[in-house]
Design a protein around this motif. Structure first.
Motif, PDB file in Angstrom:
ATOM      1  N   LEU A   1      25.414 -30.021  59.248  1.00 30.44           N
ATOM      2  CA  LEU A   1      25.909 -31.036  58.318  1.00 30.44           C
ATOM      3  C   LEU A   1      27.236 -31.619  58.791  1.00 30.44           C
ATOM      4  CD1 LEU A   1      25.069 -29.240  54.951  1.00 30.44           C
ATOM      5  CD2 LEU A   1      23.927 -31.257  55.895  1.00 30.44           C
ATOM      6  N   THR A   2      28.068 -30.753  59.346  1.00 30.22           N
ATOM      7  CA  THR A   2      29.356 -31.201  59.876  1.00 30.22           C
ATOM      8  C   THR A   2      29.150 -32.149  61.047  1.00 30.22           C
ATOM      9  OG1 THR A   2      30.387 -29.128  59.209  1.00 30.22           O
ATOM     10  CG2 THR A   2      31.538 -30.412  60.884  1.00 30.22           C
ATOM     11  N   LEU A   3      28.186 -31.831  61.887  1.00 27.96           N
ATOM     12  CA  LEU A   3      27.898 -32.669  63.052  1.00 27.96           C
ATOM     13  C   LEU A   3      27.416 -34.048  62.608  1.00 27.96           C
ATOM     14  CD1 LEU A   3      27.794 -32.657  66.140  1.00 27.96           C
ATOM     15  CD2 LEU A   3      25.434 -31.853  65.984  1.00 27.96           C
ATOM     16  N   LYS A   4      26.624 -34.111  61.516  1.00 30.19           N
ATOM     17  CA  LYS A   4      26.150 -35.388  61.019  1.00 30.19           C
ATOM     18  C   LYS A   4      27.301 -36.253  60.520  1.00 30.19           C
ATOM     19  CE  LYS A   4      21.578 -33.701  59.629  1.00 30.19           C
ATOM     20  NZ  LYS A   4      20.677 -33.413  58.488  1.00 30.19           N
ATOM     21  N   GLN A   5      28.310 -35.603  59.943  1.00 35.68           N
ATOM     22  CA  GLN A   5      29.481 -36.330  59.456  1.00 35.68           C
ATOM     23  C   GLN A   5      30.508 -36.591  60.557  1.00 35.68           C
ATOM     24  OE1 GLN A   5      29.865 -37.578  56.439  1.00 35.68           O
ATOM     25  NE2 GLN A   5      27.878 -36.793  55.727  1.00 35.68           N
ATOM     26  N   GLN A   6      30.215 -36.063  61.763  1.00 31.20           N
ATOM     27  CA  GLN A   6      31.114 -36.223  62.916  1.00 31.20           C
ATOM     28  C   GLN A   6      32.508 -35.638  62.616  1.00 31.20           C
ATOM     29  OE1 GLN A   6      31.068 -40.391  63.958  1.00 31.20           O
ATOM     30  NE2 GLN A   6      29.048 -40.247  64.919  1.00 31.20           N
TER      31      GLN A   6
ATOM     32  N   GLN B   1      29.461 -24.973  71.289  1.00 30.00           N
ATOM     33  CA  GLN B   1      29.986 -25.510  72.544  1.00 30.00           C
ATOM     34  C   GLN B   1      29.236 -26.777  72.978  1.00 30.00           C
ATOM     35  OE1 GLN B   1      31.933 -22.235  75.246  1.00 30.00           O
ATOM     36  NE2 GLN B   1      29.829 -21.617  74.820  1.00 30.00           N
ATOM     37  N   GLN B   2      27.964 -26.842  72.645  1.00 29.49           N
ATOM     38  CA  GLN B   2      27.187 -28.019  73.023  1.00 29.49           C
ATOM     39  C   GLN B   2      27.525 -29.236  72.169  1.00 29.49           C
ATOM     40  OE1 GLN B   2      23.156 -26.684  72.675  1.00 29.49           O
ATOM     41  NE2 GLN B   2      23.303 -25.283  74.436  1.00 29.49           N
ATOM     42  N   ASN B   3      27.968 -29.019  70.924  1.00 27.39           N
ATOM     43  CA  ASN B   3      28.164 -30.131  69.994  1.00 27.39           C
ATOM     44  C   ASN B   3      29.607 -30.363  69.565  1.00 27.39           C
ATOM     45  OD1 ASN B   3      25.212 -30.917  69.269  1.00 27.39           O
ATOM     46  ND2 ASN B   3      25.257 -28.681  69.082  1.00 27.39           N
TER      47      ASN B   3
ATOM     48  N   TRP C   1      35.191 -28.228  63.111  1.00 30.83           N
ATOM     49  CA  TRP C   1      34.850 -26.920  62.534  1.00 30.83           C
ATOM     50  C   TRP C   1      35.526 -26.692  61.182  1.00 30.83           C
ATOM     51  CZ3 TRP C   1      31.934 -22.950  61.830  1.00 30.83           C
ATOM     52  CH2 TRP C   1      32.452 -21.774  61.285  1.00 30.83           C
ATOM     53  N   LYS C   2      36.707 -27.270  60.970  1.00 32.34           N
ATOM     54  CA  LYS C   2      37.400 -27.121  59.692  1.00 32.34           C
ATOM     55  C   LYS C   2      36.541 -27.640  58.543  1.00 32.34           C
ATOM     56  CE  LYS C   2      41.272 -25.672  57.887  1.00 32.34           C
ATOM     57  NZ  LYS C   2      41.731 -24.284  58.041  1.00 32.34           N
ATOM     58  N   TYR C   3      35.819 -28.713  58.789  1.00 24.64           N
ATOM     59  CA  TYR C   3      34.934 -29.299  57.789  1.00 24.64           C
ATOM     60  C   TYR C   3      33.784 -28.333  57.481  1.00 24.64           C
ATOM     61  CZ  TYR C   3      32.196 -32.938  55.404  1.00 24.64           C
ATOM     62  OH  TYR C   3      31.497 -33.662  54.476  1.00 24.64           O
ATOM     63  N   ALA C   4      33.253 -27.684  58.524  1.00 25.04           N
ATOM     64  CA  ALA C   4      32.175 -26.701  58.333  1.00 25.04           C
ATOM     65  C   ALA C   4      32.655 -25.529  57.499  1.00 25.04           C
ATOM     66  CB  ALA C   4      31.660 -26.218  59.696  1.00 25.04           C
TER      67      ALA C   4
ATOM     68  N   VAL D   1      31.573 -33.750  42.919  1.00 22.60           N
ATOM     69  CA  VAL D   1      30.577 -33.484  43.960  1.00 22.60           C
ATOM     70  C   VAL D   1      31.189 -32.624  45.038  1.00 22.60           C
ATOM     71  CG1 VAL D   1      29.384 -35.636  43.506  1.00 22.60           C
ATOM     72  CG2 VAL D   1      31.192 -35.583  45.232  1.00 22.60           C
ATOM     73  N   PRO D   2      30.347 -31.937  45.774  1.00 27.18           N
ATOM     74  CA  PRO D   2      30.883 -31.104  46.873  1.00 27.18           C
ATOM     75  C   PRO D   2      31.605 -31.944  47.905  1.00 27.18           C
ATOM     76  CG  PRO D   2      28.597 -30.560  46.381  1.00 27.18           C
ATOM     77  CD  PRO D   2      28.924 -31.805  45.632  1.00 27.18           C
ATOM     78  N   ASP D   3      32.617 -31.286  48.547  1.00 31.15           N
ATOM     79  CA  ASP D   3      33.394 -31.985  49.571  1.00 31.15           C
ATOM     80  C   ASP D   3      32.507 -32.476  50.709  1.00 31.15           C
ATOM     81  OD1 ASP D   3      35.592 -31.482  48.083  1.00 31.15           O
ATOM     82  OD2 ASP D   3      36.163 -29.682  49.198  1.00 31.15           O
ATOM     83  N   TRP D   4      31.486 -31.663  51.055  1.00 32.61           N
ATOM     84  CA  TRP D   4      30.677 -32.028  52.211  1.00 32.61           C
ATOM     85  C   TRP D   4      29.753 -33.204  51.946  1.00 32.61           C
ATOM     86  CZ3 TRP D   4      25.367 -30.990  51.571  1.00 32.61           C
ATOM     87  CH2 TRP D   4      25.041 -30.156  50.487  1.00 32.61           C
ATOM     88  N   LEU D   5      29.623 -33.644  50.637  1.00 32.47           N
ATOM     89  CA  LEU D   5      28.845 -34.840  50.317  1.00 32.47           C
ATOM     90  C   LEU D   5      29.733 -35.974  49.830  1.00 32.47           C
ATOM     91  CD1 LEU D   5      25.765 -33.265  48.514  1.00 32.47           C
ATOM     92  CD2 LEU D   5      25.823 -34.327  50.747  1.00 32.47           C
ATOM     93  N   LEU D   6      31.058 -35.730  49.827  1.00 36.81           N
ATOM     94  CA  LEU D   6      31.989 -36.723  49.301  1.00 36.81           C
ATOM     95  C   LEU D   6      31.937 -38.018  50.096  1.00 36.81           C
ATOM     96  CD1 LEU D   6      34.140 -37.344  47.215  1.00 36.81           C
ATOM     97  CD2 LEU D   6      35.837 -36.388  48.765  1.00 36.81           C
TER      98      LEU D   6
END
Length: 335
Positions: free
Chosen positions: A234-239, A202-204, A242-245, A287-292
């Motif tokens: 990690l999701t927050l860093k990529q802005q 909720q904060q982010n 939640w779907k990305y997380a 590579v992983p999606d979260w580092l793409l």
């Protein structure tokens, strides 16, 4: 001593017999009054099987007749446990005469009765005072031991049974409430256990709706609180959302990631592969999606640098060609 039973002619003029009983009922009533098992006191032992055999009826018919005589005609009482039957009007017609032989017989038979509550029902219609006194003395002995077999005692016993049933119901209801309260407490406990991650969301990310709350709780129970929190960071860093997380968590699940050390190992492996590819290898790695996104950004940067260097070299070459042409033209003019 020969046994005989008297049937008064008034039996046939009794309105209960003449108007309410069917021919089958009359036959059955006469059998109950005169069969070989009858006793002087109007209470005797007899089985339903014997009744059926003597009368040529089925057990079902005997059960039906007994039920009708107890509930509708109300002239008998049968105890299926002791197999004793009481003829409630017996004292009215058969216990009028006294005398020592009769009284001795009554005393003897009273001592053989198992269900003494049946005696109280017969005693109500006894007119002979001497015989009635014998019945009452026997009932006094019963009351001294246990007063629950008299009519009033039976009522008390029934009240006690009802009270016990109520207590059981109350205990059952209390057990249900306790189980329900325990279940609700457990649910509240699990929610409060994950409150720190819910607060982080909720904060982010914004307001937490029930659907996403259930998804977060599912992933926490499946992978643990640390990994879910790491994926959200990690999701927050990529802005991202939640779907990305969730994509990160699914990727970790497929790679059997079970702890933060596994995540760090994956990150180190990815960096090593990227460093190797930058030194001339043409091999492509998935590579992983979260580092793409990070890879794409770096590729764009590298591409932009190559194009810029090429344009610079091209400008330099064109400038040198122009100078050379100018020198050639100047030499030709001098000649």
């Amino acid at each position: 001593m020969a046994k005989f039973r008297q049937i008064q002619v008034d039996f046939w003029s009794d309105p209960r017999v003449s108007e309410e009983m069917t021919p089958e009922d009359k036959f059955f009533y006469l059998y109950l009054l005169t069969n070989p098992n009858t006793k002087q006191i109007g209470v005797y032992t007899i089985t339903k099987k014997q009744m059926a055999f003597d009368m040529g009826y089925s057990i079902e018919t005997i059960n039906s007749l007994l039920k009708r005589f107890e509930n509708e005609h109300q002239v008998v009482k049968y105890n299926p446990d002791t197999r004793e039957i009481a003829l409630l009007n017996w004292g009215k017609y058969n216990l009028n005469k006294g005398g020592k032989p009769i009284l001795d017989c009554v005393i003897k038979e009273l001592g053989e009765v198992k269900d003494l509550s049946l005696l109280a029902k017969v005693a109500k219609n006894i007119k002979n005072s001497n015989i009635l006194e014998l019945f009452e003395n026997k009932l006094k002995e019963l009351r001294a031991v246990d007063d629950t077999l008299t009519p009033s005692g039976q009522e008390k016993e029934e009240e006690k049974e009802k009270e016990k049933e109520k207590e059981k119901e109350l205990l059952h209801e209390q057990d249900i409430k306790l189980e329900k309260g325990s279940s609700e407490k457990n649910e509240m406990g699990s929610s409060s256990q994950y409150q720190s991650i819910f607060d982080f969301y909720q904060q982010n990310f914004g307001m937490l709706n029930p659907f996403i709350s259930q998804q977060i709780q599912h992933w926490i129970e499946d992978m643990g609180e640390e990994l879910v929190l790491e994926a959200m960071s990690l999701t927050l860093k990529q802005q991202k959302t939640w779907k990305y997380a969730e994509g990160i968590l699914k990727s970790w699940t497929s790679r059997n990631v079970g702890s933060l050390s596994d995540v760090r190992a994956l990150e180190a492996e990815f960096k090593n592969k990227r460093r190797f590819n930058q030194h001339g290898s043409k091999r492509k790695e998935i590579v992983p999606d979260w580092l793409l996104n990070e890879t794409v950004d770096q590729t764009k940067t590298t591409g932009d640098t190559s194009v810029s260097d090429f344009e610079e070299e091209k400008r330099k070459l064109e400038a040198e060609l122009k100078e050379l042409e100018a020198e050639l033209k100047a030499g030709a003019v001098k000649e």
